[in-house]
Enzyme design. Structure first.
Site, PDB file in Angstrom:
ATOM      1  N   HIS C  57     -73.141  -8.656-120.873  1.00 31.48           N
ATOM      2  CA  HIS C  57     -73.236  -8.517-119.417  1.00 31.48           C
ATOM      3  C   HIS C  57     -74.385  -9.333-118.848  1.00 31.48           C
ATOM      4  O   HIS C  57     -74.848  -9.080-117.748  1.00 31.48           O
ATOM      5  CB  HIS C  57     -73.433  -7.048-119.038  1.00 31.48           C
ATOM      6  CG  HIS C  57     -72.468  -6.108-119.660  1.00 31.48           C
ATOM      7  ND1 HIS C  57     -71.106  -6.242-119.473  1.00 31.48           N
ATOM      8  CD2 HIS C  57     -72.632  -5.047-120.486  1.00 31.48           C
ATOM      9  CE1 HIS C  57     -70.484  -5.276-120.145  1.00 31.48           C
ATOM     10  NE2 HIS C  57     -71.389  -4.549-120.780  1.00 31.48           N
ATOM     11  N   HIS C 219     -66.198  -4.158-119.361  1.00 28.94           N
ATOM     12  CA  HIS C 219     -65.976  -4.348-120.796  1.00 28.94           C
ATOM     13  C   HIS C 219     -64.548  -4.804-121.030  1.00 28.94           C
ATOM     14  O   HIS C 219     -64.015  -4.669-122.128  1.00 28.94           O
ATOM     15  CB  HIS C 219     -66.211  -3.056-121.567  1.00 28.94           C
ATOM     16  CG  HIS C 219     -67.525  -2.425-121.269  1.00 28.94           C
ATOM     17  ND1 HIS C 219     -67.690  -1.550-120.232  1.00 28.94           N
ATOM     18  CD2 HIS C 219     -68.734  -2.563-121.861  1.00 28.94           C
ATOM     19  CE1 HIS C 219     -68.959  -1.163-120.197  1.00 28.94           C
ATOM     20  NE2 HIS C 219     -69.605  -1.762-121.163  1.00 28.94           N
TER      21      HIS C 219
END
Ligand SMILES: Nc1ncnc2c1ncn2[C@@H]1O[C@H](COP(=O)(O)OP(=O)(O)O)[C@@H](O)[C@H]1O
Ligand SMILES: Nc1ncnc2c1ncn2[C@@H]1O[C@H](COP(=O)(O)OP(=O)(O)O)[C@@H](O)[C@H]1O
Ligand SMILES: [Mg+2]
Ligand SMILES: [Mg+2]
Ligand SMILES: [Mg+2]
Ligand SMILES: [Mg+2]
Lengths: 206, 333, 333, 206
Positions: C57, C219
């Site tokens: 991320h 995700h």
């Protein structure tokens, strides 16, 4: 017969149509050895020219200069200044009369092509628009009259355009590719052929 | 083609509107003709620094407008050099009376349009100097090509010359500094995937599932060689060796390095590449004194990277550290 | 799978090594166990602010370590929450004696691992408070799910609480502030393409050439709905409406907005999306007082975007403007 | 016969093998309704356990606790704390004797599964590993001996795992999908089945 203002306008309208219709083709050619913008650039430029038609000057010389200004202002990239220069120089040598004869037409194409060569410094064989324009110019015989002169020029331009396929590019973006530019037709030579082809088609009756 | 846009023709304008709305404290955007200019331009007595080129390389150039970097940026259509009237208007708006430096990437279109613009500026009594950036070692610099392309060194030149202009360096000196930055910089890029020009609607090229394009240009122009994908270590070594074959960077000397993503490469990977680069240069005794790791000169959504190295002297490092306040690069303020 | 990596198993470690090499002035990286910590940690007397989660991320969270934001970040494997021993060690290193705030994104794994870490910390006499961020309106917040996911509000919470901690706010108050930021924030995301987890070697999902996933998780978890792609305007409207259906943001009030790229979206498009967002909110009388436009919380190379809105009061805006000096976010210094 | 230290080690070795061999399968299941990391996580954890084998304590209780510590330290995600808790609680109830009889084995599985439920707060039917573990536990009859007891447990786990396919997830990452989670087998239920299946296979002679 000769090329009057209406014929010139017809040519400009036809160019807007041709470059819009062939936007995908030109971009595809430019994708292979360039950056995939030649189609959009030519379409944008000549649609802008078309939009300007109502406001174009009466006299053909100033009219070409106005077309040049529009192309320079809207096309960008390599082809913007090059085609812009073509019309700028053509406009500069245009005699101040309502209709152009074959000698006038030759003179303005000569000035235009010389302008492109002066700006871009490409030689024949460098795999650029010059490879379509130079043979086209060489094929122009004003004694044959406008229609036949331009038909010959368009055919020579087509041959010059096709002859770019086996060349190694030495100018413009395709030159970065070196030998990998071989086997692809130059996008600018293609748009240059269309420029002359459109004149030949529109000025058949001239 | 899937893109987060409305109409392909409106992409550049709408994106610039977003830039203007997002950073009203830093920049103004003119739309007719199109250019981005520092909020407080022209800065009286300061040399203006102006760059430009096709869009699709964001944050370059519009994201580098602001104190300590560019006074104005001139964006063209996607991958298409801007036009002379845009460049002229931006130059006029950036001129604080001390002249304007044009930083131009070495592409035929950029050169021709900036040339025509400079003629227009001269006619209005605006003093301009042009420096052409040509740092891309992927392209042979021979008489028989348009010469090396301008890529990552542009960002370094804009930052360093922007700082020097802010300090009051006069135009001729600034142009000389810009040329030194260019001469001491080299870059090389590679792609894992193609970009898609919005107006074209499909990828400029296609690569197989195990292919990469080494020496890619930032407009999706094909590169030196198409070859099987390699690991990060091998890729960094390949690019760095190509750079160092052409750039004197002796042991004990310092570099400013840019590990740049082309738009579709995760930061996770860029830092990994930076690790490989620093280890490789350390082994040669070269110190990376400053660096950028991120997306600084992109090619739309292309996955891939480029490396730029500047053989940096004290002056360059010192100017590098000066404050910069732009949407895309910011420190010291 | 084409990625600029060496071995899938080494991605996180090698990328963190790159982060450490690139920003030695800002952060230190511990490798056994793995965490990123402020160069000058622990800061005596200041509450430590620690966050963490799976990698992939970036710049979140390691890129947000530094003055004015996080004291430490705890990265797990790609998309896998970090382990209690990592969190505990990071917390210890971040504790300047005034306790530590854990900012946790609402995922079962993150919650469980942070819980276990907090137990370990307590045994060592370190005072911790946990705040769970759950701002994603794509997911129904019902008794019959794990609740809303934590996404973009995490960046806002880290910035604002980091500033407050820097000003000396004590732990309990800081936790309350963090909860307020969370309660006043909502996010929504969408994807045009999937990400590929390095160890998995293939895309997590596949979308057709004219499909998008609305409500995607960071995700690559599938979202609310798979649907035909729309234009930027419609996409922004869809996401903003979903947010505003759940967040009180009356006309005349102020927001902090994040227009975030998921890793594979060009900045050109993100600014275009920002334009759409600001126009839409302006039409409702909402002022975007501050904003971020860029890649702030990504999902590897996923093409797509997310929007986060914080209904901001004076305190939040004031803390937002405080200096921040991290690899990923920097101003005021 | 009973489960001695060597049998436990054989089970751990088998788990390392099984999770490595099925890394792709577990990740594929997790791609459909999760985040594509379950395979890599289980493999990483049990390879770490395997690497620790030479250093594991003699007594089975402490040995399980050491396994728990390694899993908690290396797996992460939801499954790390959950499987970690399984071994932690199993270790805590393990009698201090060199070999475990069927009653001991049942007790440690019960403690382990209860630990997972206590940590994760999932109920049967929530589409989690609990859906494999709870029926497995229910199927365990220590009177049948270790081998038969575990064989029945593994079969029940397999049934429970397959029964997750039509369920709507209510816990963990898959719960975000709501009705879209239907039609997919839960990755954690699958790895849980493998855990018990491996015990049944390794402890056949016990
Ligand atoms: N120096 C030059 N002289 C003449 N024509 C050139 C030159 N450089 C490029 N061209 C022509 O321009 C064409 C490309 O135009 P275009 O794609 O619009 O510009 P760009 O390369 O800037 O994207 C080439 O195909 C070539 O024919
Ligand atoms: N609250 C819970 N209780 C029991 N098991 C759970 C719970 N939440 C998730 N799980 C299990 O964990 C599995 C996912 O594990 P893993 O992929 O390693 O973690 P993550 O979801 O953090 O990526 C799910 O398939 C499910 O069986
Ligand atoms: Mg082109
Ligand atoms: Mg171009
Ligand atoms: Mg996970
Ligand atoms: Mg998972």
């Amino acid at each position: 017969m000769a090329v009057d203002r209406a014929s010139v306008i017809a040519w400009l309208n036809e160019l807007a149509r041709v470059y819009s219709a062939n936007c995908g083709l030109l971009t595809e050619l430019d994708s292979a050895i360039g950056d995939a913008d030649h189609g959009a650039s030519m379409e944008r430029g000549f649609l802008a020219v078309q939009a300007d038609i109502p406001k174009l000057p009466e006299a053909i010389g100033p009219l070409f200069k106005a077309v040049a200004a529009t192309l320079i202002r809207t096309v960008g990239g390599a082809s913007g200044p090059l085609y812009g220069t073509f019309f700028l120089r053509a406009g500069a040598v245009c005699p101040d009369k309502p209709a152009l004869d074959a000698h006038d037409v030759l003179a303005l194409f000569r000035a235009g092509v010389e302008g492109i060569v002066a700006r871009g410094k490409a030689s024949p064989g460098d795999k650029t628009m010059v490879d379509a324009l130079t043979p086209a110019l060489a094929a122009m015989n004003p004694e044959a009259g406008v229609a036949a002169m331009l038909e010959a020029a368009a055919e020579a331009a087509a041959a010059g355009m096709k002859a770019t396929i086996p060349l190694v590019a030495r100018k413009g973006r395709a030159s970065y590719l070196g030998p990998r530019s071989v086997g692809h037709q130059d996008p600018g030579a293609t748009s240059a052929w269309m420029l002359i082809r459109a004149a030949a088609d529109q000025w058949r009756a001239a | 083609m899937k893109k987060l846009i409305n109409n392909p023709q409106d992409v550049v304008r709408e994106s610039l509107e977003g830039l203007a709305l997002a950073h009203p404290d830093l920049v103004r955007v003119s739309f007719n003709p199109v250019y981005v200019v520092r909020r407080d331009a022209p800065v009286r007595g300061k040399v203006g620094v102006v760059s430009g080129g096709g869009s699709g390389h964001e944050p370059m150039h519009g994201g580098y407008v602001g104190r300590g970097m560019l006074d104005a940026a001139v964006p063209g259509a996607v991958f298409t050099s801007p036009t002379p009237d845009q460049i002229e208007a931006a130059t006029r708006d950036a001129d604080g009376g001390a002249g304007v430096l044009h930083i131009i990437k070495n592409y035929t279109g950029d050169i021709l349009n900036f040339e025509m613009a400079a003629e227009l500026c001269q006619m209005q009594g605006i003093d301009t100097e042009a420096v052409v950036i040509n740092d891309d070692v992927a392209v042979e610099n021979s008489l028989y090509t348009a010469g090396r392309r301008g890529v990552g060194a542009t960002v370094l030149a804009e930052k360093i010359c922007g700082a020097a202009a802010e300090r009051g360096m006069p135009l001729k000196e600034l142009a000389a500094l810009c040329r030194r930055v260019n001469e001491n910089s080299r870059s090389m890029g590679m792609a894992l995937t193609s970009c898609t020009v919005p107006a074209a609607g499909k990828p400029t090229f296609t690569l197989g599932d195990d292919e990469m394009e080494m020496g890619i240009g930032i407009h999706g122009e094909p590169g030196r060689e198409r070859m099987p994908v390699e690991g990060a270590r091998e890729i960094v070594a390949r690019m760095t060796e190509a750079i160092l074959a052409d750039l004197r960077l002796p042991s004990g000397h310092s570099a400013i390095a840019v590990v740049n993503g082309l738009g579709g490469t995760p930061l996770l990977e860029l830092y990994l590449l930076y690790r490989e680069l620093q280890r490789l240069l350390e082994a040669r005794g070269v110190v990376i004194a400053r660096r950028l790791v991120g997306n600084y000169i992109t090619s739309l959504e292309m996955a891939g990277c480029s490396i730029t190295l500047l053989h940096a002297d004290e002056e360059a490092l010192d100017l590098w550290d000066d404050p910069v306040v732009t949407p895309g690069l910011r420190w010291g303020a």
